[in-house]
Scaffold this motif. Structure first.
Motif, PDB file in Angstrom:
ATOM      1  N   ARG A  29      -0.057  -9.404  -3.538  1.00 58.41           N
ATOM      2  CA  ARG A  29      -1.071  -9.144  -4.570  1.00 58.41           C
ATOM      3  C   ARG A  29      -2.059  -8.070  -4.115  1.00 58.41           C
ATOM      4  O   ARG A  29      -2.238  -7.051  -4.772  1.00 58.41           O
ATOM      5  N   GLU A  30      -2.651  -8.313  -2.954  1.00 54.56           N
ATOM      6  CA  GLU A  30      -3.701  -7.395  -2.502  1.00 54.56           C
ATOM      7  C   GLU A  30      -3.104  -6.140  -1.871  1.00 54.56           C
ATOM      8  O   GLU A  30      -3.691  -5.069  -1.958  1.00 54.56           O
ATOM      9  N   GLY A  31      -1.938  -6.300  -1.221  1.00 55.39           N
ATOM     10  CA  GLY A  31      -1.293  -5.137  -0.613  1.00 55.39           C
ATOM     11  C   GLY A  31      -0.920  -4.132  -1.678  1.00 55.39           C
ATOM     12  O   GLY A  31      -1.151  -2.928  -1.532  1.00 55.39           O
ATOM     13  N   LEU A  32      -0.343  -4.606  -2.774  1.00 55.83           N
ATOM     14  CA  LEU A  32       0.038  -3.683  -3.847  1.00 55.83           C
ATOM     15  C   LEU A  32      -1.191  -3.082  -4.503  1.00 55.83           C
ATOM     16  O   LEU A  32      -1.209  -1.913  -4.851  1.00 55.83           O
ATOM     17  N   ARG A  33      -2.239  -3.901  -4.641  1.00 55.38           N
ATOM     18  CA  ARG A  33      -3.479  -3.363  -5.208  1.00 55.38           C
ATOM     19  C   ARG A  33      -3.996  -2.221  -4.326  1.00 55.38           C
ATOM     20  O   ARG A  33      -4.329  -1.140  -4.817  1.00 55.38           O
ATOM     21  N   GLY A  34      -3.993  -2.489  -3.013  1.00 59.42           N
ATOM     22  CA  GLY A  34      -4.490  -1.482  -2.078  1.00 59.42           C
ATOM     23  C   GLY A  34      -3.630  -0.230  -2.093  1.00 59.42           C
ATOM     24  O   GLY A  34      -4.146   0.883  -2.167  1.00 59.42           O
ATOM     25  N   MET A  35      -2.294  -0.421  -2.040  1.00 57.67           N
ATOM     26  CA  MET A  35      -1.404   0.735  -2.017  1.00 57.67           C
ATOM     27  C   MET A  35      -1.541   1.546  -3.292  1.00 57.67           C
ATOM     28  O   MET A  35      -1.530   2.773  -3.265  1.00 57.67           O
ATOM     29  N   SER A  36      -1.648   0.826  -4.415  1.00 60.47           N
ATOM     30  CA  SER A  36      -1.767   1.522  -5.690  1.00 60.47           C
ATOM     31  C   SER A  36      -3.026   2.379  -5.709  1.00 60.47           C
ATOM     32  O   SER A  36      -3.019   3.530  -6.158  1.00 60.47           O
ATOM     33  N   GLU A  37      -4.105   1.813  -5.175  1.00 63.14           N
ATOM     34  CA  GLU A  37      -5.360   2.557  -5.165  1.00 63.14           C
ATOM     35  C   GLU A  37      -5.239   3.826  -4.318  1.00 63.14           C
ATOM     36  O   GLU A  37      -5.654   4.902  -4.722  1.00 63.14           O
ATOM     37  N   ILE A  38      -4.618   3.659  -3.138  1.00 63.06           N
ATOM     38  CA  ILE A  38      -4.502   4.795  -2.233  1.00 63.06           C
ATOM     39  C   ILE A  38      -3.597   5.866  -2.836  1.00 63.06           C
ATOM     40  O   ILE A  38      -3.924   7.054  -2.840  1.00 63.06           O
ATOM     41  N   LEU A  39      -2.434   5.437  -3.373  1.00 67.08           N
ATOM     42  CA  LEU A  39      -1.494   6.422  -3.910  1.00 67.08           C
ATOM     43  C   LEU A  39      -2.080   7.134  -5.126  1.00 67.08           C
ATOM     44  O   LEU A  39      -1.911   8.343  -5.281  1.00 67.08           O
ATOM     45  N   ASN A  40      -2.784   6.386  -5.953  1.00 63.11           N
ATOM     46  CA  ASN A  40      -3.398   7.028  -7.111  1.00 63.11           C
ATOM     47  C   ASN A  40      -4.445   8.044  -6.687  1.00 63.11           C
ATOM     48  O   ASN A  40      -4.632   9.071  -7.324  1.00 63.11           O
ATOM     49  N   ARG A  41      -5.113   7.717  -5.584  1.00 66.04           N
ATOM     50  CA  ARG A  41      -6.129   8.644  -5.083  1.00 66.04           C
ATOM     51  C   ARG A  41      -5.448   9.885  -4.519  1.00 66.04           C
ATOM     52  O   ARG A  41      -5.897  10.997  -4.751  1.00 66.04           O
ATOM     53  N   ILE A  42      -4.313   9.703  -3.835  1.00 67.05           N
ATOM     54  CA  ILE A  42      -3.634  10.859  -3.247  1.00 67.05           C
ATOM     55  C   ILE A  42      -3.135  11.807  -4.337  1.00 67.05           C
ATOM     56  O   ILE A  42      -3.314  13.013  -4.244  1.00 67.05           O
ATOM     57  N   VAL A  43      -2.515  11.259  -5.382  1.00 64.86           N
ATOM     58  CA  VAL A  43      -1.975  12.169  -6.403  1.00 64.86           C
ATOM     59  C   VAL A  43      -3.079  12.843  -7.204  1.00 64.86           C
ATOM     60  O   VAL A  43      -2.835  13.835  -7.871  1.00 64.86           O
ATOM     61  N   ARG A  44      -4.279  12.314  -7.131  1.00 64.25           N
ATOM     62  CA  ARG A  44      -5.382  12.996  -7.798  1.00 64.25           C
ATOM     63  C   ARG A  44      -6.093  13.989  -6.885  1.00 64.25           C
ATOM     64  O   ARG A  44      -7.106  14.561  -7.251  1.00 64.25           O
ATOM     65  N   GLY A  45      -5.534  14.148  -5.683  1.00 57.30           N
ATOM     66  CA  GLY A  45      -6.135  15.095  -4.759  1.00 57.30           C
ATOM     67  C   GLY A  45      -7.347  14.558  -4.034  1.00 57.30           C
ATOM     68  O   GLY A  45      -8.120  15.294  -3.451  1.00 57.30           O
ATOM     69  N   LYS A  46      -7.525  13.221  -4.083  1.00 58.87           N
ATOM     70  CA  LYS A  46      -8.686  12.642  -3.415  1.00 58.87           C
ATOM     71  C   LYS A  46      -8.274  11.909  -2.140  1.00 58.87           C
ATOM     72  O   LYS A  46      -8.992  11.036  -1.662  1.00 58.87           O
ATOM     73  N   GLY A  47      -7.084  12.220  -1.648  1.00 55.62           N
ATOM     74  CA  GLY A  47      -6.578  11.535  -0.467  1.00 55.62           C
ATOM     75  C   GLY A  47      -7.467  11.757   0.747  1.00 55.62           C
ATOM     76  O   GLY A  47      -8.099  12.805   0.879  1.00 55.62           O
ATOM     77  N   ARG A  48      -7.529  10.735   1.618  1.00 60.41           N
ATOM     78  CA  ARG A  48      -8.355  10.854   2.820  1.00 60.41           C
ATOM     79  C   ARG A  48      -7.453  10.887   4.040  1.00 60.41           C
ATOM     80  O   ARG A  48      -6.290  10.494   3.973  1.00 60.41           O
ATOM     81  N   SER A  49      -8.015  11.293   5.152  1.00 56.66           N
ATOM     82  CA  SER A  49      -7.170  11.518   6.326  1.00 56.66           C
ATOM     83  C   SER A  49      -6.533  10.231   6.835  1.00 56.66           C
ATOM     84  O   SER A  49      -5.424  10.245   7.331  1.00 56.66           O
TER      85      SER A  49
END
Lengths: 636, 135, 259
Positions: free
Chosen positions: A490-510
């Motif tokens: 539940r939380e792992g997918l929530r976290g991954m989804s948040e990170i991946l969505n941020r990356i494709v929007r160009g807001k990825g962090r190091s």
């Protein structure tokens, strides 16, 4: 019709119906599978009926299940010649009847044409069908799924007649073990071993269950089997029930498959009428009953314990397997659960023997059922290939052959699109890059590559598919479909989804890639059921093979595949633009301006990065910029 | 057969030593108000005290009614003990007891009942008149 | 009894025990938020990860769902286990940042900075409330609703539940105390519903339970009689006293008392 009272009666019925088949009889088989129905096969089928009546032709019309080549539907095949017409419209029908049926003239315009421009007359010559080996789908294009007689006339229920004529259950189990049949639902557990452990449970009511909760995006092979040949599934379940000593069976099917439900229910009724289901089947004293249980379409209900919870009337969520389901499954009774395709393979194995089945596929299963992958597997070949549809191929075929020969190569290769990866196994599978194209496809090979067989989805991706987007899509899908019970999923997918969505929007962090790894490994180890345990596969496999794309997104804010809308800008190539105005006409936001025969210009403030201009441009005059390029070239 | 309380009302003076002893043994703040044994003073004309404590019934309503099996008979002492790990504070036992011998500790709202001090009831030891016996 | 090895210590365990139960009994500490001794383990929180070696195979699994087996070796704190436990804890604490229980566990495992995006939830989704209500109380007033991250544990449709009896077991069992429960002198408030307490049939004082709960108890247990349950503690004692008095006075035999 009277109930059949003995295996001998069934045998003679098979012979009788078989002898009535005339190989020279003119037949038109019209695909009525879901794919073709979507392209208008329903009306085509009805028009054929009317037009044939009008012309009083001596021709047999068969409304069949799915032929597989859904991309070219509605499909019409004319037997005995085997002429295949594709994309048949209602208006074409009079001509087909008048010319092909009456005069034997082949209408070239309806034949399949490949990318090189070659036309193919016969169905079996079409590249899409040529390299297939059809066992489960063998009858799909030939029989009417609503008529049990069609099935019986093709050796249907021959397996059940054979085993009820004196086989011991052990012999059936032994045959299945030796055949090396592995579960087609994903994990590839040897079906015979499963049956054996269930058969060992004594003095208990037992169940057999058919898992028809096919939920992978893009996969529809189980649906096509049930729609095209429901009796093969029923016969498989009958065999399994006899082998393990069960007297009740369930087919758990998603309610999104109304046609499959209807066909199955009709098939069950017919099997009852022939005495092939119910009490004292063929006078052998063996009782078996099948119920159709419709599911509400939750992806997680494909998991065996969640499916059982759902049949029991509870919310479909995985439960703790204190003991394996073959010991305590449905209603805490020994249960064998197999996938539709697995069940449909069973009659063929019993009819044609172990040697025949083991001659197809990879590895050696004489001593070890895990030693190889035998038989065929149906894949739903979709994505950026020319020929999409259902293909049944022998295990061990290379990915290259599947994608380039059967699939006909990558779509729009003239525009420079190239193969990039193939995603197998549905949301829980992984992406396989080009360097493994020559690897054979079987259970163990795919797992070695970080993917899995899954139910057999195969999504082909070209160089314009962003792998981060692919991972994001599947993670978002799984996030919606996770049952929410255990923390890592539940939380792992929530976290991954948040990170991946941020990356494709160009807001990825190091640190994002490390964080993804961290989440993925914990999900793999600590999740409750296999949905969570495999949910990280799309991320892990893309990280493994396409790390540079992730890095480009995070470090350079660049999408190498030019797919991520937030990271790309469109620009007209001044040298190539001919001023044809096509792009300007098609732009939905009117962002493109320019006079005829003069170079056009894209207003970046209005552009929504939909890519229509690039799709319609015939002169390769749209440049898609990403990353540092944007500042260099647009310079604004 | 495990030992049991024997109450001799004719010997009881109503001094409530038993209550104090119980409170010292079982409660954190030595509150006699939540002693598990109660010595009632009867009113005239009888003029005597009667200590009332859990009878550890054979087929006990509290055990029967507990939804989580938190009340179990201790085979050594014969007392019905509370497993606070299991207890979910539904207080069903409190209501179910026909004798009112289960009480609720107001401090933490959990139930309390006589556990025979693990087989060595302190109230018996301190009873000055032997109105309470344990044999 | 079977013998298992936990962190190099030989532990005797009952055949029917899980690794978690055996380890707890032997004095080991394993964090587990969804475990309750009165409920069958269901593996919600996944915090009780341990490394289990059995039959030559080593894998990481949740202690609450692994039954003990003779010769089994269990390792509680391998670096792998700690890493995954920390990750799970981080996932939980990111969503429920203000829970003292989680903060304490995090401090124990040395989890300092939470990198995941923070939420404002109060519920850790352990499922205990639903399970206790369904499996033990028998009211079945709560359900696990929704899917994925949107899962909630509430009465159906989030409304005041019809079948709730106001027993408060859900609020009590909640490891992070996120269920609002008020036990007042004459009423109980829970899940947005106010329950009047039943009153003593003798003195009229409010009892401990709501009449709904008493009805439920009566329907589940034959032993529950109105004359026992609808009388407050004090009146019960008084009645006992009266009975005793009658015994002493020779008007009753002792047999009438007790069960």
């Amino acid at each position: 019709m009277a109930k059949l009272k003995s295996p001998q009666e069934l045998d003679s019925l098979i012979k009788e119906l078989e002898s009535k088949l005339d190989p020279e009889q003119k037949k038109i088989s019209i695909c009525q599978g879901t794919g073709c129905l979507a392209s208008g096969a329903d009306k085509v089928g009805k028009t054929f009926v009317d037009e044939i009546k009008k012309r009083k032709l001596d021709v047999k019309l068969i409304h069949t299940g799915c032929h597989g080549f859904c991309e070219r539907g509605p499909l019409v095949v004319i037997h005995p010649e085997g002429i295949m017409y594709q994309r048949v419209k209602e208006k074409d029908i009079p001509e087909i009847l008048d010319k092909t049926i009456k005069n034997g003239e082949v209408l070239k315009k309806h034949l399949y044409k490949d990318t090189q421009g070659n036309r193919y007359e016969k169905e079996q010559d079409v590249p899409f069908y040529k390299d297939q080996k059809r066992i489960v789908f063998a009858l799909n294009g030939h029989i009417d799924p609503t008529r049990i007689e069609d099935y019986i006339s093709n050796q249907g229920y021959g397996a059940i007649s054979k085993i009820l004529a004196g086989w011991k259950p052990e012999k059936v189990i032994d045959t299945i073990i030796k055949s090396g049949l592995r579960g087609r639902g994903g994990a590839g557990f040897p079906a015979g071993i499963k049956w054996q452990s269930c058969a060992k449970q004594k003095n208990s009511k037992k169940y057999v269950v058919c898992n028809a909760d096919e939920g992978d995006p893009g996969a529809f092979m189980d649906r096509s089997i049930m729609e095209g040949n429901p009796h093969s599934v029923i016969e498989g379940m009958l065999t399994g029930a006899f082998a393990v000593g069960a007297d009740e069976g369930y087919i758990y099917i998603r309610n999104e498959y109304p046609l499959a439900v209807e066909r199955l229910q009709a098939a069950l009724k017919q099997a009852h009428e022939y005495g092939l289901l119910g009490e004292n089947i063929l006078g052998s004293g063996f009782n078996f009953e099948i119920k159709v249980n419709r599911g509400g379409g939750a992806f997680v209900c494909g998991e065996s314990t969640a499916l059982m919870q759902s049949i029991e009337g509870k919310v479909g969520r995985p439960r703790v397997k204190w003991q394996h389901t073959v010991k305590k499954g449905l209603w805490q009774k020994p249960t064998v659960i197999n996938n539709v395709e697995t069940w449909a393979n069973v009659p063929a194995i019993l009819n044609r023997g172990i040697d025949w089945f083991t001659s197809i596929g990879t590895g050696d299963v004489t001593d070890n059922p895990w030693g190889g992958s035998k038989g065929t597997k149906i894949f739903s070949l979709v994505g950026k290939v020319n020929n999409t549809g259902l293909v049944e191929v022998p295990m061990g075929m290379t990915l290259r052959k599947l994608v380039f020969d059967i699939g006909g190569g990558i779509k729009n290769s003239k525009k420079g699109r190239k193969f990039k990866a193939v995603q197998t196994g549905g949301p829980s599978g992984g992406c396989i890059p080009e360097k493994f194209l020559d690897n054979p496809i079987d259970f163990d090979e795919l797992e070695k590559l970080g993917s899995m067989m899954g139910s057999g989805g195969m999504i082909v991706m070209d160089n314009r598919t962003c792998m981060v987007q692919v991972a994001r899509y599947f993670v978002d899908f799984l996030k919606e479909e996770s049952c929410g019970k255990c923390t890592p999923c539940r939380e792992g997918l929530r976290g991954m989804s948040e990170i991946l969505n941020r990356i494709v929007r160009g807001k990825g962090r190091s640190g994002d890639i490390d964080l993804l790894y961290n989440l993925a490994t914990t999900m793999e180890t600590a999740s409750f059921c296999n949905l969570g345990k495999t949910a990280a596969n799309p991320v892990l496999s893309t990280l493994k093979y396409f790390m540079d794309e992730y890095k480009a997104h995070i470090d350079n804010k660049e999408c190498p595949a030019r797919e991520c809308g937030d990271l790309i800008k469109f620009q007209v190539d001044k040298d190539n633009c001919t001023g044809c105005t096509l792009c300007a006409k098609n732009c939905p936001t009117e962002a493109i301006s320019g006079e005829r025969k003069k170079v056009h210009h894209i207003d970046q403030h209005k552009c929504v990065q939909c890519g229509v201009c690039d799709d319609v441009c015939n002169f390769n005059a749209i440049n898609i910029l990403s990353g540092p390029e944007i500042n260099q070239k647009l310079g604004e | 057969m495990s030992k049991t309380f024997i109450i001799n009302p004719e010997k009881c003076t109503g001094c409530r030593t038993c209550e104090l002893t119980c409170a010292y043994t079982h409660t954190v703040n030595n509150q006699p108000g939540i002693s598990r044994i109660r010595a009632f003073n009867t009113k005239p004309p009888m003029e005597r005290g009667v200590p009332i404590v859990c009878l550890q019934c054979d087929s006990a309503a509290c055990v029967e009614v507990c939804p989580v099996g938190a009340l179990q008979r201790n085979q050594e002492t014969g007392a019905i003990d509370v497993d606070y790990e299991r207890c979910i504070n539904c207080h069903a036992c409190y209501s179910a007891c026909p004798f009112g011998n289960i009480l609720i500790e107001p401090v933490n709202n959990r139930i309390a009942k006589c556990d025979k001090c693990g087989g060595d009831p302190q109230c018996v030891k301190f009873c000055p008149t032997n109105a309470l016996e344990y044999k | 009894m079977v013998k298992i090895k936990i962190n190099d210590k030989i532990v005797q365990a009952h055949k029917w025990e899980t690794v978690l139960q055996a380890a707890k009994r032997a004095g080991f500490e394993i964090p587990a938020l969804c475990y309750h001794p009165s409920l069958k383990a269901d593996g919600f929180c996944r915090l009780c990860l341990v490394e289990v070696t059995k039959g030559g195979k080593t894998k990481i699994d949740t202690a609450c769902t692994v039954p003990v087996k003779e010769g089994m070796e269990v390792n509680l704190d391998t670096p792998e286990v700690v890493k995954h436990r920390k990750n799970i804890l981080e996932m939980l604490i990111a969503q429920v940042p203000d829970s003292p229980v989680l903060t304490e566990l995090a401090a124990k495992d040395g989890l300092k900075d939470v990198k995941l995006a923070k939420g404002e939830d109060v519920c850790i989704k352990c499922g205990l409330c639903v399970r206790i209500c369904r499996e033990r109380i028998g009211a079945d007033a709560l359900a696990m609703q929704g899917r994925g991250p949107d899962v909630t544990f509430t009465p159906p449709f989030g409304e005041a539940p019809e079948s709730c009896v106001g027993c408060g077991a859900c609020a009590f069992i909640c490891p992070v105390q996120c269920i609002d429960y008020e036990n007042n002198f004459a009423d109980i408030k829970i899940w947005g519903k106010t329950f009047e307490k039943a009153v003593c049939s003798e003195c009229g004082m409010p009892l401990e339970h709501t009449s709904e709960h008493i009805e439920l108890m009566k329907s589940r247990h034959e032993i529950i009689k109105d004359e026992d349950v609808l009388v407050c503690e004090k009146c019960s004692r008084k009645n006992t006293l009266e009975t005793m008095k009658n015994i002493v006075d020779g008007q009753l035999t002792f047999k009438k008392l007790g069960r």
